[in-house]
Design a protein around this motif. Sequence first.
Motif, PDB file in Angstrom:
ATOM      1  N   THR A 133       0.833  -1.209   0.000  1.00 30.51           N
ATOM      2  CA  THR A 133       0.000   0.000   0.000  1.00 30.51           C
ATOM      3  C   THR A 133       0.873   1.267   0.000  1.00 30.51           C
ATOM      4  OG1 THR A 133      -0.162  -0.119   2.397  1.00 30.51           O
ATOM      5  CG2 THR A 133      -1.973  -1.081   1.163  1.00 30.51           C
ATOM      6  N   GLU A 134       2.131   1.104  -0.295  1.00 34.67           N
ATOM      7  CA  GLU A 134       3.098   2.208  -0.466  1.00 34.67           C
ATOM      8  C   GLU A 134       3.370   2.996   0.815  1.00 34.67           C
ATOM      9  OE1 GLU A 134       1.101   4.120  -3.847  1.00 34.67           O
ATOM     10  OE2 GLU A 134       2.811   3.524  -5.079  1.00 34.67           O
ATOM     11  N   GLN A 135       3.001   2.438   1.985  1.00 32.24           N
ATOM     12  CA  GLN A 135       3.265   3.167   3.237  1.00 32.24           C
ATOM     13  C   GLN A 135       4.774   3.253   3.514  1.00 32.24           C
ATOM     14  OE1 GLN A 135       0.700   1.982   6.634  1.00 32.24           O
ATOM     15  NE2 GLN A 135      -0.588   1.004   5.104  1.00 32.24           N
ATOM     16  N   ILE A 136       5.496   2.214   3.113  1.00 32.67           N
ATOM     17  CA  ILE A 136       6.957   2.231   3.327  1.00 32.67           C
ATOM     18  C   ILE A 136       7.597   3.268   2.403  1.00 32.67           C
ATOM     19  CG2 ILE A 136       9.085   0.864   3.162  1.00 32.67           C
ATOM     20  CD1 ILE A 136       7.476  -1.554   4.110  1.00 32.67           C
TER      21      ILE A 136
ATOM     22  N   ASN B  99      -2.928   6.126  -3.572  1.00 33.93           N
ATOM     23  CA  ASN B  99      -3.850   5.588  -2.556  1.00 33.93           C
ATOM     24  C   ASN B  99      -3.603   6.224  -1.188  1.00 33.93           C
ATOM     25  OD1 ASN B  99      -5.209   3.750  -4.320  1.00 33.93           O
ATOM     26  ND2 ASN B  99      -3.317   2.560  -4.320  1.00 33.93           N
ATOM     27  N   SER B 100      -3.083   7.404  -1.203  1.00 31.00           N
ATOM     28  CA  SER B 100      -2.807   8.213   0.003  1.00 31.00           C
ATOM     29  C   SER B 100      -1.676   7.673   0.873  1.00 31.00           C
ATOM     30  CB  SER B 100      -4.057   8.388   0.868  1.00 31.00           C
ATOM     31  OG  SER B 100      -5.135   8.758   0.091  1.00 31.00           O
ATOM     32  N   ALA B 101      -1.575   6.341   0.994  1.00 33.69           N
ATOM     33  CA  ALA B 101      -0.506   5.689   1.771  1.00 33.69           C
ATOM     34  C   ALA B 101      -0.416   6.226   3.200  1.00 33.69           C
ATOM     35  CB  ALA B 101       0.848   5.834   1.049  1.00 33.69           C
ATOM     36  N   GLY B 154     -12.474   8.357   0.997  1.00 31.80           N
ATOM     37  CA  GLY B 154     -11.382   8.424   0.026  1.00 31.80           C
ATOM     38  C   GLY B 154     -10.846   9.840  -0.145  1.00 31.80           C
ATOM     39  N   GLY B 155     -11.778  10.808  -0.250  1.00 32.44           N
ATOM     40  CA  GLY B 155     -11.377  12.203  -0.430  1.00 32.44           C
ATOM     41  C   GLY B 155     -10.637  12.739   0.789  1.00 32.44           C
ATOM     42  N   GLN B 156     -11.116  12.360   1.975  1.00 26.17           N
ATOM     43  CA  GLN B 156     -10.447  12.813   3.212  1.00 26.17           C
ATOM     44  C   GLN B 156      -9.050  12.234   3.314  1.00 26.17           C
ATOM     45  OE1 GLN B 156     -13.488  11.510   6.031  1.00 26.17           O
ATOM     46  NE2 GLN B 156     -14.032  13.623   6.485  1.00 26.17           N
ATOM     47  N   TYR B 175       2.195  14.895  -7.279  1.00 28.39           N
ATOM     48  CA  TYR B 175       0.875  14.287  -7.036  1.00 28.39           C
ATOM     49  C   TYR B 175       0.715  13.096  -7.970  1.00 28.39           C
ATOM     50  CZ  TYR B 175      -0.375  18.832  -4.907  1.00 28.39           C
ATOM     51  OH  TYR B 175      -0.432  19.975  -4.152  1.00 28.39           O
ATOM     52  N   ASP B 176       0.486  11.919  -7.391  1.00 31.23           N
ATOM     53  CA  ASP B 176       0.260  10.734  -8.223  1.00 31.23           C
ATOM     54  C   ASP B 176      -1.244  10.456  -8.273  1.00 31.23           C
ATOM     55  OD1 ASP B 176       0.526   8.477  -9.692  1.00 31.23           O
ATOM     56  OD2 ASP B 176       1.541   7.279  -8.166  1.00 31.23           O
ATOM     57  N   GLU B 177      -1.836  10.688  -9.422  1.00 23.95           N
ATOM     58  CA  GLU B 177      -3.267  10.472  -9.641  1.00 23.95           C
ATOM     59  C   GLU B 177      -4.101  11.028  -8.476  1.00 23.95           C
ATOM     60  OE1 GLU B 177      -4.369   9.316 -12.408  1.00 23.95           O
ATOM     61  OE2 GLU B 177      -2.952   7.888 -13.261  1.00 23.95           O
TER      62      GLU B 177
END
Lengths: 267, 257
Positions: A133-136, B99-101, B154-156, B175-177
Amino acid sequence: MDTAESATTVKKNSKFKQSLINFFTDLYKINQFILRFFREAFVPPFELKEIVRQCFEVGVRSFTLISVTGFIVGVIFTKQSRPSLSEFGAQSWLPSLVSIAIMRALAPLVTALIASGKVGSSIGAELGSMRVTEQIDAMEVSGTKPFKFLVCTRVLATTLTIPILSTYTGLIAILGGYLNVSQNEGTSWSAFIQQVFEPLTFVDFVASLIKSIVFGFTIGIVGCYQGYNSTKGTEGVGKAANGAVVTAMFLVFIEEIIIVQITSWFR
Amino acid sequence: MKKTQTQADHSNPVISIRGLKKSFQDYAVLRGIDLDLYQGENLVVLGRSGTGKSVLIKIISGLLKPDAGEITVLGHNMEQITEKELQDLRVRIGFSFQNSALYDSMTVRKNLEFPLVRNRKGITRAEINTAVETVLDAVGLSQTINQMPSELSGGQRKRIGIARTLILNPEVMLYDEPTAGLDPITCIEINDLINEVQQRYNTSSIIITHDLTCAKQTGDRIAMLLDGQFQRTGTFDEVFDTDDSRVKPFFDYNFIH
């Protein structure tokens, strides 16, 4: 037919060659991962809060299971050993036998196997999920050190906590043994405890401690390696969790053999 | 909110890329890219899925290594940069993930504090609290401070992801997507937020998207990535004023007329 056979042989050979290359590549990567741990874990800044939190997590995650398993191991081992000793009229040796078996081998081994399942899989899945999920990556691009925060803390936590859990397992198992012995032979607590500690030497305690430290390090580093290098989305998370358990358990047995062999030289 | 046209300083590229190439196995994703991002501008990189847009910003942030090419980010040559310099440079670059991560195990407050306490030595609790409140206010989500990421929409999550990068006062935003997977109204709100960030924090941004509304609302300049190279660059109208069969359908299917 000959051509088809030789084509199959060539295919098999190239597959074997590839597996061999992959094996050594993985070995190199694991080696690099371990070296990186030693490079980063002992230089400031230290993530002390996170280490304490992880120690708590490791302890809490395994506590109930280890308590139950340790107790059962103590009871069962005592129960199963009694008939053999009875044949020689040597039931009075039961406490000594139980303590030697538990303190030298069973307590560290049982603790490590349970921790591999509970803690190792959890670390593998957690870091694997953070990777996919790209957190790292998010930690990395924000100028922080994810390896230090995620890997070093977890490995240090398992290395510090597994010996404590192992000691606890040993005590619980001995308690289980005592309940069984006192019920069948009517041995008092003080007599039991005296016989438990009589055969144990300093080497036994040190060897047990070293074993637990090595097992703890192995469980932590394997779980982190699998999770940190996880790929292929959710499938990879499952693989990381599974790989963490299987590899850690396998390595724990190998290390058990090696450490038993080494400590036998000091007895 | 209508975008205020910004005056980019064209003598001062904050990111400069020459001949960038990147392949995965045998597939060449980026085939010799040249790009300049100027101080104060929003550059939108448009392209279909799988054309290497995200790869481009991951290379800029040092998450991926290029196969060839020269990349200069805020005066640092990425090929010669040391690990320490890269870490310091990353503090000056904000990266908002698709995906915000957000860190699942931490509250919004902890998510925001995480990069701050690790990059600003000796910062006090009062300063941390002020910084957290300021960025939450900037993205309009002050009320979520004690919530877990799983409790956010999702927006938050996107907004908190942006807030987490803003807390370090970045000079460049990637900014990625930013509008992927959001409803049209939330998309517009995110687009407005991107413009606000540009104005308020004086950032230079690269916005990766395939959403033409986002491109039109946020971009000072558009670069269209086709077949591993930038085929068309200019304002929105300049890029789409063409009969190129690879570009036209992109416009037609996005329902902007």
